[in-house]
Design a protein around this motif. Structure first.
Motif, PDB file in Angstrom:
ATOM      1  N   LEU A 224       6.287   9.063   0.670  1.00 35.03           N
ATOM      2  CA  LEU A 224       4.996   8.766   0.045  1.00 35.03           C
ATOM      3  C   LEU A 224       5.181   8.509  -1.443  1.00 35.03           C
ATOM      4  O   LEU A 224       5.797   9.308  -2.147  1.00 35.03           O
ATOM      5  CB  LEU A 224       4.039   9.940   0.261  1.00 35.03           C
ATOM      6  CG  LEU A 224       2.671   9.849  -0.414  1.00 35.03           C
ATOM      7  CD1 LEU A 224       1.849   8.694   0.154  1.00 35.03           C
ATOM      8  CD2 LEU A 224       1.913  11.176  -0.252  1.00 35.03           C
ATOM      9  N   PHE A 225       4.648   7.378  -1.939  1.00 33.97           N
ATOM     10  CA  PHE A 225       4.663   7.108  -3.379  1.00 33.97           C
ATOM     11  C   PHE A 225       3.503   6.200  -3.745  1.00 33.97           C
ATOM     12  O   PHE A 225       2.841   5.618  -2.872  1.00 33.97           O
ATOM     13  CB  PHE A 225       5.997   6.497  -3.825  1.00 33.97           C
ATOM     14  CG  PHE A 225       6.263   5.095  -3.310  1.00 33.97           C
ATOM     15  CD1 PHE A 225       6.058   3.988  -4.118  1.00 33.97           C
ATOM     16  CD2 PHE A 225       6.745   4.891  -2.022  1.00 33.97           C
ATOM     17  CE1 PHE A 225       6.324   2.709  -3.665  1.00 33.97           C
ATOM     18  CE2 PHE A 225       7.004   3.616  -1.544  1.00 33.97           C
ATOM     19  CZ  PHE A 225       6.796   2.516  -2.366  1.00 33.97           C
ATOM     20  N   LYS A 226       3.252   6.106  -5.051  1.00 27.11           N
ATOM     21  CA  LYS A 226       2.140   5.298  -5.558  1.00 27.11           C
ATOM     22  C   LYS A 226       2.669   4.264  -6.534  1.00 27.11           C
ATOM     23  O   LYS A 226       3.543   4.566  -7.360  1.00 27.11           O
ATOM     24  CB  LYS A 226       1.102   6.184  -6.246  1.00 27.11           C
ATOM     25  CG  LYS A 226      -0.151   5.437  -6.694  1.00 27.11           C
ATOM     26  CD  LYS A 226      -1.137   6.388  -7.367  1.00 27.11           C
ATOM     27  CE  LYS A 226      -2.421   5.666  -7.759  1.00 27.11           C
ATOM     28  NZ  LYS A 226      -3.373   6.582  -8.443  1.00 27.11           N
ATOM     29  N   ARG A 227       2.138   3.064  -6.441  1.00 32.22           N
ATOM     30  CA  ARG A 227       2.472   2.001  -7.376  1.00 32.22           C
ATOM     31  C   ARG A 227       1.188   1.281  -7.739  1.00 32.22           C
ATOM     32  O   ARG A 227       0.455   0.840  -6.865  1.00 32.22           O
ATOM     33  CB  ARG A 227       3.472   1.022  -6.766  1.00 32.22           C
ATOM     34  CG  ARG A 227       3.896  -0.098  -7.703  1.00 32.22           C
ATOM     35  CD  ARG A 227       4.965  -0.960  -7.052  1.00 32.22           C
ATOM     36  NE  ARG A 227       5.424  -2.008  -7.947  1.00 32.22           N
ATOM     37  CZ  ARG A 227       4.905  -3.240  -7.998  1.00 32.22           C
ATOM     38  NH1 ARG A 227       3.898  -3.564  -7.172  1.00 32.22           N
ATOM     39  NH2 ARG A 227       5.372  -4.136  -8.840  1.00 32.22           N
ATOM     40  N   SER A 228       0.943   1.185  -9.050  1.00 36.35           N
ATOM     41  CA  SER A 228      -0.348   0.686  -9.538  1.00 36.35           C
ATOM     42  C   SER A 228      -1.446   1.557  -8.937  1.00 36.35           C
ATOM     43  O   SER A 228      -1.415   2.759  -9.078  1.00 36.35           O
ATOM     44  CB  SER A 228      -0.520  -0.804  -9.205  1.00 36.35           C
ATOM     45  OG  SER A 228       0.495  -1.558  -9.847  1.00 36.35           O
ATOM     46  N   LYS A 229      -2.378   0.986  -8.194  1.00 37.89           N
ATOM     47  CA  LYS A 229      -3.455   1.774  -7.602  1.00 37.89           C
ATOM     48  C   LYS A 229      -3.291   1.940  -6.099  1.00 37.89           C
ATOM     49  O   LYS A 229      -4.208   2.409  -5.430  1.00 37.89           O
ATOM     50  CB  LYS A 229      -4.805   1.106  -7.903  1.00 37.89           C
ATOM     51  CG  LYS A 229      -5.146   1.052  -9.393  1.00 37.89           C
ATOM     52  CD  LYS A 229      -6.509   0.405  -9.622  1.00 37.89           C
ATOM     53  CE  LYS A 229      -6.853   0.373 -11.104  1.00 37.89           C
ATOM     54  NZ  LYS A 229      -8.183  -0.248 -11.344  1.00 37.89           N
ATOM     55  N   GLN A 230      -2.129   1.577  -5.592  1.00 33.53           N
ATOM     56  CA  GLN A 230      -1.918   1.577  -4.148  1.00 33.53           C
ATOM     57  C   GLN A 230      -0.913   2.634  -3.739  1.00 33.53           C
ATOM     58  O   GLN A 230       0.088   2.845  -4.408  1.00 33.53           O
ATOM     59  CB  GLN A 230      -1.428   0.201  -3.692  1.00 33.53           C
ATOM     60  CG  GLN A 230      -1.338   0.046  -2.191  1.00 33.53           C
ATOM     61  CD  GLN A 230      -1.282  -1.407  -1.780  1.00 33.53           C
ATOM     62  OE1 GLN A 230      -2.251  -1.972  -1.288  1.00 33.53           O
ATOM     63  NE2 GLN A 230      -0.134  -2.026  -1.969  1.00 33.53           N
ATOM     64  N   TYR A 231      -1.201   3.298  -2.624  1.00 34.45           N
ATOM     65  CA  TYR A 231      -0.308   4.303  -2.057  1.00 34.45           C
ATOM     66  C   TYR A 231       0.510   3.660  -0.933  1.00 34.45           C
ATOM     67  O   TYR A 231      -0.022   2.903  -0.117  1.00 34.45           O
ATOM     68  CB  TYR A 231      -1.107   5.487  -1.510  1.00 34.45           C
ATOM     69  CG  TYR A 231      -1.878   6.214  -2.580  1.00 34.45           C
ATOM     70  CD1 TYR A 231      -1.331   7.300  -3.243  1.00 34.45           C
ATOM     71  CD2 TYR A 231      -3.162   5.787  -2.945  1.00 34.45           C
ATOM     72  CE1 TYR A 231      -2.033   7.964  -4.245  1.00 34.45           C
ATOM     73  CE2 TYR A 231      -3.877   6.438  -3.940  1.00 34.45           C
ATOM     74  CZ  TYR A 231      -3.303   7.521  -4.586  1.00 34.45           C
ATOM     75  OH  TYR A 231      -4.002   8.172  -5.574  1.00 34.45           O
ATOM     76  N   TYR A 232       1.789   3.999  -0.915  1.00 41.17           N
ATOM     77  CA  TYR A 232       2.715   3.471   0.084  1.00 41.17           C
ATOM     78  C   TYR A 232       3.244   4.626   0.928  1.00 41.17           C
ATOM     79  O   TYR A 232       3.602   5.675   0.402  1.00 41.17           O
ATOM     80  CB  TYR A 232       3.902   2.772  -0.584  1.00 41.17           C
ATOM     81  CG  TYR A 232       3.563   1.509  -1.330  1.00 41.17           C
ATOM     82  CD1 TYR A 232       3.924   0.255  -0.828  1.00 41.17           C
ATOM     83  CD2 TYR A 232       2.897   1.558  -2.559  1.00 41.17           C
ATOM     84  CE1 TYR A 232       3.629  -0.904  -1.527  1.00 41.17           C
ATOM     85  CE2 TYR A 232       2.594   0.402  -3.265  1.00 41.17           C
ATOM     86  CZ  TYR A 232       2.960  -0.828  -2.749  1.00 41.17           C
ATOM     87  OH  TYR A 232       2.661  -1.976  -3.448  1.00 41.17           O
ATOM     88  N   GLN A 233       3.290   4.406   2.225  1.00 42.85           N
ATOM     89  CA  GLN A 233       3.884   5.371   3.149  1.00 42.85           C
ATOM     90  C   GLN A 233       5.008   4.645   3.893  1.00 42.85           C
ATOM     91  O   GLN A 233       4.773   3.927   4.871  1.00 42.85           O
ATOM     92  CB  GLN A 233       2.839   5.886   4.134  1.00 42.85           C
ATOM     93  CG  GLN A 233       3.290   6.995   5.063  1.00 42.85           C
ATOM     94  CD  GLN A 233       3.404   8.336   4.391  1.00 42.85           C
ATOM     95  OE1 GLN A 233       4.500   8.730   4.011  1.00 42.85           O
ATOM     96  NE2 GLN A 233       2.297   9.039   4.231  1.00 42.85           N
TER      97      GLN A 233
END
Length: 467
Positions: A224-233
């Motif tokens: 799990l991580f965040k880039r800009s305003k989006q979360y990625y799984q």
């Protein structure tokens, strides 16, 4: 003449691979399930420690390495193991470390003495340890074998989340102390829309065996991580009988998740599993993953590799292909400050060990082996002395220092004597007659006094050049 030509051909092939290979990034140990973080301008990667040669995963400890240039990785040994947790008995699997308020929390999973799988946490004031069990008991224990592969993210508002799961995906909200949680354990619903597919029973009369819908499905290894305003799984999905690396996105750290596709699939990794981590470092984006491509490796002997990539303009992640070349350096190494010998870009015919006296050092050095260190900047003034800390319990050997290639210009040659024991260290020096300036790759080449010797030659702790 045929054996001589064959030997020369093999040597030439090995030399070429040594010159250009960077993946897997660690060659002295098997290092599955890489979990990278960036802290104070340094990348730390936390890995497992596979012991190959068995018919299942055999892992009892975890390791940590660091780099400031993405190509030379310093080995800090194994700060934690199953023995660090009184409640653990077997099956140490994937783990991740996270920093908060100057402390480092290493979340691991292991089989308990009650035969469940559980998630525990060790804590340290340093990214490289020493670590100790923070609770004396598991942080998460559900009685389910799916309680594996923790990943942790601290959101912009300070709220921390931990996800985990094999087959099913769960999360909790961690408290600020990072060793407790509030609220219920939440299971994430899975669907074609969220993760590309669902796992379902083949037949009720077949012991609930699992199959996969054609597109994809969540298997294990969330990241799990965040880039800009989006979360990625990111997660290990499924493709043609082996795991892919796939991902979903969300506007919230708790979903709902929208499947995006496969990042790495149908690659010749020589491993059924894959386990990934993504970071940004010095303006570049990197995917960490593992393969079974080290000699003697495979699905139960996996090793960390890295590829650089660029996000698409819309924030999606492109398809990534594995390479043996890996990534390029993003900084140089200063040879005029002490460098630990276990700071390595590529190594052959040696490994690393550790003890309380000197910490980690290069060991089991054999004739024909070497260590490569990349992007070493000698500056504008040539060094005149090379020093190395070495130990030998028998007749020692020879440490040759070359630049640019295994047979490039020789800067120095140290004749290593018997020092009084494998842990009896001596600093040995030799003059440098060749002028060297600018940036070069450095090769430490190991030789024996006896050309047919196959024994261990010497141990190697650290080195430095004197201008």
């Amino acid at each position: 003449m045929r054996p001589t030509k064959l030997t020369a051909l093999v040597a030439a092939v090995c030399m070429q691979y040594s010159l250009y290979a960077q993946n897997p990034i660690i060659q002295t140990h098997y290092t599955p399930d890489p979990a990278p973080i960036v802290h104070n301008g340094t990348v730390y990667v936390y890995t497992g420690d596979d012991v190959p040669g068995y018919e299942f995963y055999n892992m009892t400890k975890w390791r940590v390495f660091s780099s400031t240039d993405m190509v030379n990785w310093r080995d800090y040994g194994s700060p934690i193991s199953l023995e660090s947790f009184e409640w653990a008995r077997d099956r140490g699997w994937a783990a991740q470390c996270m920093e908060r308020d100057g402390k480092f929390y290493w979340y691991i999973c292991a089989q308990t003495t009650a035969n469940d799988m559980a998630i525990g946490v060790a804590v340290s004031d340093s990214p490289t340890g020493p670590f100790k069990d923070a609770l004396g008991k598991p942080l998460i224990i559900t009685g389910a074998w799916s309680t594996i592969d923790p990943t942790v993210h601290i959101d912009d508002d300070g709220q921390a989340y931990m996800y985990w799961g094999n087959g099913s995906l769960y999360y909790v909200k961690l408290n600020k102390d990072m060793v407790s949680y509030s609220g219920d354990i939440v299971e994430i619903p899975q669907s074609v829309k969220s993760f590309g597919g669902i796992r379902q029973a083949k037949n009720a009369n077949e012991n609930n065996q699992q199959t996969v819908q054609p597109k994809d499905t969540y298997i294990e290894g969330p990241w799990l991580f965040k880039r800009s305003k989006q979360y990625y799984q990111m997660f290990a999905g499924m493709s043609k009988g082996a795991e892919s690396l796939s991902y979903s996105v969300s506007d919230s750290p708790t979903g709902p998740w929208k499947y995006q596709g496969k990042i790495m699939t149908d690659q010749p990794t020589n491993s059924f599993t894959n386990h990934g981590g993504i970071i940004d470092f010095k303006g570049k984006s990197y995917l960490f993953y593992h393969t079974g491509l080290l000699p003697g490796g495979g699905s139960y002997g996996r090793a960390t590799a890295i590829e650089e990539f660029k996000y698409n303009a819309d924030g999606t992640i492109p398809s990534i292909t594995i390479t043996k070349e890996g990534v390029q350096p993003v900084a140089t190494l200063n040879p005029y400050t002490r460098t630990e010998a276990e700071t390595i870009a590529w190594a052959e015919k040696c490994t690393t060990s550790e003890d309380k006296k000197v910490g980690v050092y290069v060991s089991d050095i054999r004739t024909g082996g070497h260590i490569k260190v990349r992007s070493v900047d000698f500056g504008s003034i040539s060094p005149n002395t090379f020093q190395a800390s070495l130990a030998a319990g028998l007749d020692g050997g020879i440490l040759d220092v070359h630049i640019d290639s295994l047979k490039g210009p020789k800067l120095s040659s140290i004749n290593v004597p018997r020092t009084g024991g494998w842990d009896s260290w001596k600093t040995l020096s030799e003059n440098i007659d060749v002028k060297v300036t600018g940036v070069h790759d450095l090769f430490f080449v190991f030789k024996s006094h006896n050309i047919i010797s196959g024994r261990k030659l010497f141990n190697f702790d650290h080195w430095v050049f004197k201008p």
